[in-house]
Design an enzyme around this catalytic site. Structure first.
Site, PDB file in Angstrom:
ATOM      1  CB  CYS A   1      -0.919   0.008   1.217  1.00 44.69           C
ATOM      2  SG  CYS A   1      -0.049   0.088   2.806  1.00 44.69           S
ATOM      3  NE  ARG A  31      -7.162  -3.016   8.098  1.00 42.01           N
ATOM      4  CZ  ARG A  31      -6.016  -2.552   8.584  1.00 42.01           C
ATOM      5  NH1 ARG A  31      -6.039  -1.750   9.627  1.00 42.01           N
ATOM      6  NH2 ARG A  31      -4.866  -2.864   8.044  1.00 42.01           N
ATOM      7  NE  ARG A  41      -6.446  -0.932   4.621  1.00 38.13           N
ATOM      8  CZ  ARG A  41      -6.367   0.019   5.557  1.00 38.13           C
ATOM      9  NH1 ARG A  41      -7.256   0.990   5.580  1.00 38.13           N
ATOM     10  NH2 ARG A  41      -5.408  -0.006   6.456  1.00 38.13           N
ATOM     11  CD  GLU A  81      -6.154  -4.774   1.590  1.00 35.15           C
ATOM     12  OE1 GLU A  81      -6.323  -4.041   2.588  1.00 35.15           O
ATOM     13  OE2 GLU A  81      -5.014  -5.138   1.197  1.00 35.15           O
TER      14      GLU A  81
END
Length: 453
Positions: free
Chosen positions: A82, A171, A173, A120
């Site tokens: 990420c 969270r 995502r 992801e």
């Protein structure tokens, strides 16, 4: 590492695997991991300890124009690194080396054409700064024959009720989900499989209670999680401030704007330079009005605690109250941020991060424990972190995927693309596995990882 076994419900590969969040969800669905890879040696050691596979390696050496060491599979899962897209990184996207790892992932897709692809990444990938990178991923998947939405799924575990595998953690995502569809069946540009507006069974995110739903460990002392004397001083001081303000304001809620002790001056003495940004000008003005109204109490409080001494660095002279009607600071969940102390109700907590700022649980007078942090990601209590330092566990969990969200995203994806999946043997196996699974993976994972007696 590659593993072979009896014919499973489906086969999957786990790229940029971390400690195995994708592995947990997909194996609970009945899948078998054929290959996993992770470059960080400490995360890889935790992966091997729990999943019996050594994922140590470098995807750039296993999947490129000349080499393909990744075996055939039905589902490709990838938690793309990420940092190229994260707000905590430089945000160079695919101009940064790690950003080009998408092209190694694409080589695997081109070689094996997995039935389902699950990608992801951090929320920022779907932001305007990385629109170019997102469009590259979507376009290249379509060029390989995949049905994929123009808009990715964006989802958080705190939106799911506990019965569906949710957890009290905000969270957000991004999930890019795709189904191999070379015959062009149905809608080629479908809607995303999940959004932040989704709600379930009447469950509201504010219904969370950490003590009940996480649950919190009863212990007030957990090695590596205790507060320092300075941290306790700061919290004690602001705790008294909160209680003083509740009394002086006669039950009126504390201000929602950041309270800056360094900005406390009488309104008549306020001087704001003309070049000051509007947001800061507003905060300075509001703090001056607040101080003018409560000057006597605030001066006495600041002197008692030494707020303007070296005991309180500038970042600890600021309180961001987001805890609504909570009576005490020690009753909240806190983040000791570089910008100040942020307090909120003990419902859900901010996202676990791979750097610092682990949440302070006021009712326990300590930081979240590693086991509590693992629960926030959906890992069972039997998951073994070994003897590694607490900091390493926090980092691995902060880099990981939430298992309940993966469970939900895969189920939502196969339901959306059912028309395509039912046309192939691989797709039908995935459908059967998902349709036959329970609503949440928690019980299955607890059975896979029993707590040592």
């Amino acid at each position: 590492m590659t593993d072979t076994s009896e014919e499973p419900a489906f086969r999957f590969v786990d790229l940029f695997a971390g400690i195995g969040g994708f592995h947990a969800a997909l194996s609970a669905y009945g899948g078998t991991c054929r290959y996993a890879i992770e470059i960080d040696p400490y995360a890889a050691a935790a992966y091997q300890r729990n999943w019996g596979m050594d994922p140590r390696g470098d995807i750039t050496k296993d999947a490129n124009d000349d080499v393909m060491n990744v075996p055939p599979h039905d589902i490709l899962a990838a938690g793309l690194p990420c940092q190229p897209f994260s707000k905590s990184g430089a945000q160079r996207g695919m101009d940064e080396t790690r950003g080009t790892l998408w092209f190694n992932t694409l080589r695997i897709v081109q070689e094996h054409k997995p039935t389902v692809v699950l990608i992801e990444n951090v929320r920022n990938l779907a932001g305007p700064r990385h629109d170019h990178e997102l469009r590259i991923i979507v376009r290249t998947l379509r060029e390989e024959g995949y049905r994929v939405s123009d808009v990715p799924a964006i989802f958080s575990p705190h939106l799911l009720p506990p019965a569906l595998g949710g957890r009290p953690q905000v969270r957000e995502r991004v999930f890019i989900t795709a189904t191999y569809n070379p015959k062009g069946i149905g809608d080629s540009r479908p809607t995303p499989v999940a959004t932040m507006a989704d709600r379930f069974d009447g469950w509201g995110p504010d219904d969370w209670d950490l003590d009940t739903h996480l649950p919190l460990d009863p212990d007030h002392h957990v090695q590596g999680c205790d507060l320092t004397p300075s941290e306790r001083l700061w919290i004690d001081a602001w705790d008294e401030f909160v209680q003083l303000m509740w009394e002086e304001r006669e039950g009126k809620r504390l201000p929602g704007f950041p309270i800056w002790a360094d900005a406390w001056v009488e309104v008549d003495e306020l001087r704001i330079p003309v070049e000051t940004p509007l947001w800061k000008r507003q905060h300075l003005t509001k703090n001056a009005v607040f101080y003018t109204e409560h000057r006597k109490t605030l001066d006495k409080w600041a002197k008692k605690w030494g707020v303007f001494t070296d005991a309180f660095p500038p970042s600890r002279r600021k309180l961001e109250w987001q805890a609504q009607d909570t009576p005490r600071l020690w009753d909240t969940v806190m983040h000791l941020r570089p910008s100040g102390i942020r307090a909120k109700r003990p419902t859900y907590v901010p996202a676990l991060v791979a750097i610092t700022q682990t949440s302070v649980v006021g009712p326990r007078e300590r930081r979240l424990s590693p086991r509590e942090a693992a629960r926030l990601q959906g890992l069972p209590d039997g998951f073994n972190f070994g003897e590694q330092p607490t900091s390493a566990t926090y980092k691995q969990l902060g880099n990981g995927v939430n298992i309940g969200v993966v469970w939900h995203i895969l189920r939502a994806h196969v339901n959306r693309d059912r028309d395509v999946l039912q046309t192939t043997p691989q797709g039908r196996r995935i459908l059967a596995a998902v349709d036959g699974a329970p609503d949440a993976p928690d019980k299955l994972l607890a059975e896979m990882f029993p707590v040592a007696g």
